[in-house]
Design a protein around this motif. Structure first.
Motif, PDB file in Angstrom:
ATOM      1  N   GLY A  54       0.808  -1.217   0.000  1.00 15.83           N
ATOM      2  CA  GLY A  54       0.000   0.000   0.000  1.00 15.83           C
ATOM      3  C   GLY A  54       0.838   1.261   0.000  1.00 15.83           C
ATOM      4  N   ILE A  55       2.166   1.102   0.116  1.00  9.52           N
ATOM      5  CA  ILE A  55       3.027   2.296   0.212  1.00  9.52           C
ATOM      6  C   ILE A  55       4.090   2.248  -0.878  1.00  9.52           C
ATOM      7  CG2 ILE A  55       4.591   3.615   1.704  1.00  9.52           C
ATOM      8  CD1 ILE A  55       3.218   2.427   4.103  1.00  9.52           C
ATOM      9  N   LEU A  56       4.212   3.359  -1.587  1.00  4.78           N
ATOM     10  CA  LEU A  56       5.267   3.515  -2.592  1.00  4.78           C
ATOM     11  C   LEU A  56       6.194   4.588  -2.041  1.00  4.78           C
ATOM     12  CD1 LEU A  56       6.129   2.860  -5.570  1.00  4.78           C
ATOM     13  CD2 LEU A  56       4.734   4.812  -6.248  1.00  4.78           C
ATOM     14  N   HIS A  57       7.456   4.240  -1.891  1.00  2.36           N
ATOM     15  CA  HIS A  57       8.367   5.187  -1.237  1.00  2.36           C
ATOM     16  C   HIS A  57       9.411   5.720  -2.206  1.00  2.36           C
ATOM     17  CE1 HIS A  57      10.436   7.120   2.046  1.00  2.36           C
ATOM     18  NE2 HIS A  57      11.552   6.733   1.481  1.00  2.36           N
ATOM     19  N   ARG A  65      15.271   3.227   5.463  1.00  2.00           N
ATOM     20  CA  ARG A  65      15.412   1.829   5.883  1.00  2.00           C
ATOM     21  C   ARG A  65      15.617   1.731   7.395  1.00  2.00           C
ATOM     22  NH1 ARG A  65      19.787  -0.519   3.362  1.00  2.00           N
ATOM     23  NH2 ARG A  65      20.512   1.338   2.261  1.00  2.00           N
ATOM     24  N   GLY A  66      16.170   2.800   7.972  1.00  2.00           N
ATOM     25  CA  GLY A  66      16.381   2.781   9.429  1.00  2.00           C
ATOM     26  C   GLY A  66      15.180   3.285  10.201  1.00  2.00           C
ATOM     27  N   HIS A  67      14.234   3.928   9.517  1.00  2.00           N
ATOM     28  CA  HIS A  67      13.117   4.555  10.252  1.00  2.00           C
ATOM     29  C   HIS A  67      11.780   3.995   9.779  1.00  2.00           C
ATOM     30  CE1 HIS A  67      10.257   7.766  11.309  1.00  2.00           C
ATOM     31  NE2 HIS A  67      11.039   8.002  12.331  1.00  2.00           N
ATOM     32  N   LEU A  68      11.290   4.489   8.641  1.00  2.00           N
ATOM     33  CA  LEU A  68       9.960   4.088   8.154  1.00  2.00           C
ATOM     34  C   LEU A  68       9.824   2.564   8.059  1.00  2.00           C
ATOM     35  CD1 LEU A  68       7.233   4.627   6.675  1.00  2.00           C
ATOM     36  CD2 LEU A  68       8.544   4.908   4.573  1.00  2.00           C
ATOM     37  N   LEU A  69      10.814   1.912   7.470  1.00  2.00           N
ATOM     38  CA  LEU A  69      10.699   0.459   7.278  1.00  2.00           C
ATOM     39  C   LEU A  69      10.784  -0.298   8.596  1.00  2.00           C
ATOM     40  CD1 LEU A  69      12.417   0.235   3.866  1.00  2.00           C
ATOM     41  CD2 LEU A  69      10.368  -1.052   4.425  1.00  2.00           C
ATOM     42  N   ASP A  70      11.433   0.283   9.585  1.00  2.00           N
ATOM     43  CA  ASP A  70      11.455  -0.347  10.914  1.00  2.00           C
ATOM     44  C   ASP A  70      10.036  -0.325  11.498  1.00  2.00           C
ATOM     45  OD1 ASP A  70      12.231  -1.476  13.281  1.00  2.00           O
ATOM     46  OD2 ASP A  70      13.417   0.226  13.996  1.00  2.00           O
ATOM     47  N   PRO A  82      -2.157  -4.816   4.392  1.00  2.00           N
ATOM     48  CA  PRO A  82      -1.670  -4.417   3.058  1.00  2.00           C
ATOM     49  C   PRO A  82      -0.707  -3.228   3.112  1.00  2.00           C
ATOM     50  CG  PRO A  82      -3.839  -3.513   3.415  1.00  2.00           C
ATOM     51  CD  PRO A  82      -3.489  -4.244   4.670  1.00  2.00           C
ATOM     52  N   TRP A  83       0.265  -3.288   4.012  1.00  2.00           N
ATOM     53  CA  TRP A  83       1.119  -2.111   4.166  1.00  2.00           C
ATOM     54  C   TRP A  83       2.595  -2.431   3.936  1.00  2.00           C
ATOM     55  CZ3 TRP A  83      -1.560   1.872   3.315  1.00  2.00           C
ATOM     56  CH2 TRP A  83      -2.882   1.950   3.768  1.00  2.00           C
ATOM     57  N   GLY A  84       2.839  -3.316   2.983  1.00  2.00           N
ATOM     58  CA  GLY A  84       4.215  -3.504   2.557  1.00  2.00           C
ATOM     59  C   GLY A  84       4.636  -2.314   1.710  1.00  2.00           C
ATOM     60  N   LEU A  85       5.929  -2.241   1.390  1.00  2.00           N
ATOM     61  CA  LEU A  85       6.442  -1.044   0.719  1.00  2.00           C
ATOM     62  C   LEU A  85       7.225  -1.410  -0.545  1.00  2.00           C
ATOM     63  CD1 LEU A  85       7.931   2.023   2.469  1.00  2.00           C
ATOM     64  CD2 LEU A  85       9.355   0.850   0.814  1.00  2.00           C
ATOM     65  N   LEU A 123      10.126  -4.486   2.897  1.00  2.00           N
ATOM     66  CA  LEU A 123      10.428  -3.940   1.572  1.00  2.00           C
ATOM     67  C   LEU A 123      10.186  -5.032   0.533  1.00  2.00           C
ATOM     68  CD1 LEU A 123      11.684  -1.689  -0.196  1.00  2.00           C
ATOM     69  CD2 LEU A 123      13.926  -2.672   0.314  1.00  2.00           C
ATOM     70  N   LYS A 124       9.102  -4.905  -0.197  1.00  2.00           N
ATOM     71  CA  LYS A 124       8.714  -5.982  -1.107  1.00  2.00           C
ATOM     72  C   LYS A 124       9.363  -5.856  -2.481  1.00  2.00           C
ATOM     73  CE  LYS A 124       6.756  -9.468  -2.807  1.00  2.00           C
ATOM     74  NZ  LYS A 124       7.405 -10.731  -2.558  1.00  2.00           N
ATOM     75  N   GLY A 125       9.605  -4.635  -2.906  1.00  3.45           N
ATOM     76  CA  GLY A 125      10.166  -4.479  -4.248  1.00  3.45           C
ATOM     77  C   GLY A 125      10.998  -3.219  -4.341  1.00  3.45           C
ATOM     78  N   VAL A 126      11.931  -3.224  -5.270  1.00  4.52           N
ATOM     79  CA  VAL A 126      12.803  -2.058  -5.463  1.00  4.52           C
ATOM     80  C   VAL A 126      12.744  -1.655  -6.929  1.00  4.52           C
ATOM     81  CG1 VAL A 126      15.157  -1.196  -5.305  1.00  4.52           C
ATOM     82  CG2 VAL A 126      14.370  -2.890  -3.662  1.00  4.52           C
TER      83      VAL A 126
END
Ligand code: CS2
Length: 516
Positions: A54-57, A65-70, A82-85, A123-126
């Protein structure tokens, strides 16, 4: 499992090799190795599909990676949803390493009293924007109704702000996007295109959430997006103004850039290699305006403070933490220190930093609800001293022309307005000018312009040129003469006595002033 005995330099050592799916020290962290990692390392107990994102960063650097993804990892661990990134790397550095590790990386929290490690799985995709397929992939996600939040950590310069807080439409990057608004390259251009295409196709709007260190980051982002849309897609401007949401937030965690020692630590803890490890402090804070137009995760369940107005939290953090950080960086580099902790280990610098916060910054800061300001300052000093964080002065020093406007200018403006002296901040400005002169590498979008202002002048003339002609100090124009005088005095003292003596002298003068 096969045991080998090897002889190296006459000494027998025993090694163990595992069957192919078992990790060994040469393997990289990835999904296959998760179950076999050292059991002290927490691993994700959830598994995402791209439909869960649900999130595109935008801006997949070390800080996100040290803050939001934690936060997201905690959230998904306790309540899968549904809140993978999907992370978008605006430059390719680091993204390939993450992709090779299935988006997994280790987050190590390190302080004098504790070390803990976990593998983050949120983090599902880059997407690498400057790869061949990057723009198509990004457009696909921007149009996916499953994506409900666009978040950003693109640093101050990614907003292309003028000193008046508007979009700098003359900047070549923005001008290029405005020429070709369907093939943008900047974050602002992509957000505008996403809003335009969603409105055109009747897809619900996403919330646009800035996590950058700017006062009123949501308000500023909204303004630059509206300025851009006003030129590129004027037909949607009023709808975006009325319906889109740009919550402001205050984010806080010290996340140094990765170094080789971090990788070695990760390998020691995990037993496999991790090229994307993040080593950070245990402290983490996020205060967020609760304005989301298309739903949001249950942020409150993982310790995010939701509120109607983050301005007091932002002002406190930007002025005290970031303001002190910039001063530490420039003074520290001048004195030959490498990291923030090295600087704070010098009692004179520690005294300077604490006096700067208490004497010059704190008086203008209004305490946010239930915050004890003196306690906040003490916590900051302890965080700065954390010897396990190798937070380099060079990292903080970069982009000073952007950062100073956010961190120091409001303090300078309000103190000069009330005739209050600013010798400590003036010393910080003088140190910044010395940094701009080199010889260390100066990373700043306005480097050439600023360096030109410093050429071949007396110290007073240099201070005057920087403060009056750089366009950075518009907030203090009416008091610029007093500021110039204080900065020039610091520069002259540094030239005459060296940075360290000049700083000691300044602090002695301050003490005498306190006593009289
Ligand atoms: C630092 C910040 O690099 C810098 O300019 O001041 O990144 C700082 O570490 C974070 O804002 C802490 O929350």
């Amino acid at each position: 499992m096969v045991w080998h005995r090897l002889q190296r330099n006459g000494v027998f050592i025993t090694t163990v090799s595992f069957s192919t799916r078992r990790p060994n020290a040469l393997n990289r962290l990835n999904r296959d190795h998760l179950e076999h990692l050292n059991e002290r390392v927490k691993i994700p107990q959830y598994r995402l599909t791209t439909d869960d994102c649900g999130i595109l960063h935008l801006g997949l650097g070390q800080f996100s990676r040290g803050h939001l993804l934690d936060y997201l990892d905690e959230l998904l661990g306790s309540n899968p949803g549904p809140w993978g990134l999907i992370g978008v790397s605006l430059r390719s550095d680091g993204a390939a390493a993450l992709a090779e590790q299935d988006g997994l990386y280790t987050l190590i929290h390190q302080s004098e009293v504790s070390v803990s490690a976990k593998v983050v799985g949120a983090l599902k995709g880059v997407i690498v924007l400057d790869s061949e397929d990057g723009p198509n992939q990004l457009q696909g996600y921007l149009l996916s109704p499953k994506v409900r939040i666009i978040s950003l950590t693109i640093t101050e310069k990614g907003y292309y702000l003028t000193s008046e807080g508007r979009l700098n439409v003359a900047h070549p990057d923005i001008a290029a996007d405005l020429e070709q608004p369907y093939q943008p390259r900047t974050a602002v251009g992509w957000i505008a295109l996403g809003l335009k295409l969603r409105l055109e196709r009747g897809i619900a709007l996403f919330t646009v959430m800035s996590l950058d260190n700017l006062a009123g980051n949501g308000r500023v982002l909204r303004q630059v997006v509206l300025d851009y849309i006003g030129v590129a897609f004027p037909e949607i401007k009023s709808v975006v103004r009325d319906q889109a949401s740009f919550p402001s937030s205050m984010v806080d965690r010290i996340v140094p850039a990765q170094n080789l020692a971090d990788r070695a630590l990760a390998q020691k803890i995990l037993g496999v290699r991790d090229q994307s490890v993040v080593v950070t402090e245990p402290f983490c804070q996020w205060v967020l305006e609760d304005r989301f137009v298309s739903g949001r995760p249950d942020w409150g369940s993982v310790g995010v403070t939701l509120c109607a107005d983050v301005a007091p939290f932002e002002a406190m953090k930007l002025r005290l933490l970031n303001g002190a950080h910039s001063a530490i960086a420039y003074v520290g580099l001048m004195l030959g220190y490498d990291s923030v902790a090295d600087c704070l280990a010098d009692p004179i610098v520690a005294d300077y930093v604490s006096r700067l916060m208490v004497d010059e910054i704190l008086p203008g800061v209004v305490a946010p609800p239930s915050v004890d300001l003196p306690g906040y300052v003490m916590t900051l000093l302890a965080r700065f001293k954390n010897p396990f964080l190798h937070h380099r002065c060079q990292q903080i020093a970069m982009d000073g022309s952007e950062k100073i406007q956010q961190r120091w200018l409001p303090v300078l403006a309000s103190r000069l307005e009330t005739q209050s002296p600013v010798p400590l901040m003036a010393f910080g400005l003088a140190s910044w000018m010395i940094y701009l002169e080199g010889p260390s590498v100066v990373q700043d979008p306005r480097r050439d312009q600023l360096q030109r202002l410093l050429v071949d002048q007396s110290r007073r003339a240099q201070a005057a040129a920087l403060i009056q002609d750089s366009g950075m100090f518009l907030g203090v124009t009416s008091h610029s003469r007093r500021l110039i005088g204080q900065v020039a005095a610091s520069l002259e003292s540094i030239d005459a006595h060296g940075g360290s003596q000049a700083l000691s002298q300044l602090l002695r003068d301050q003490q005498r002033g306190d006593a009289s």
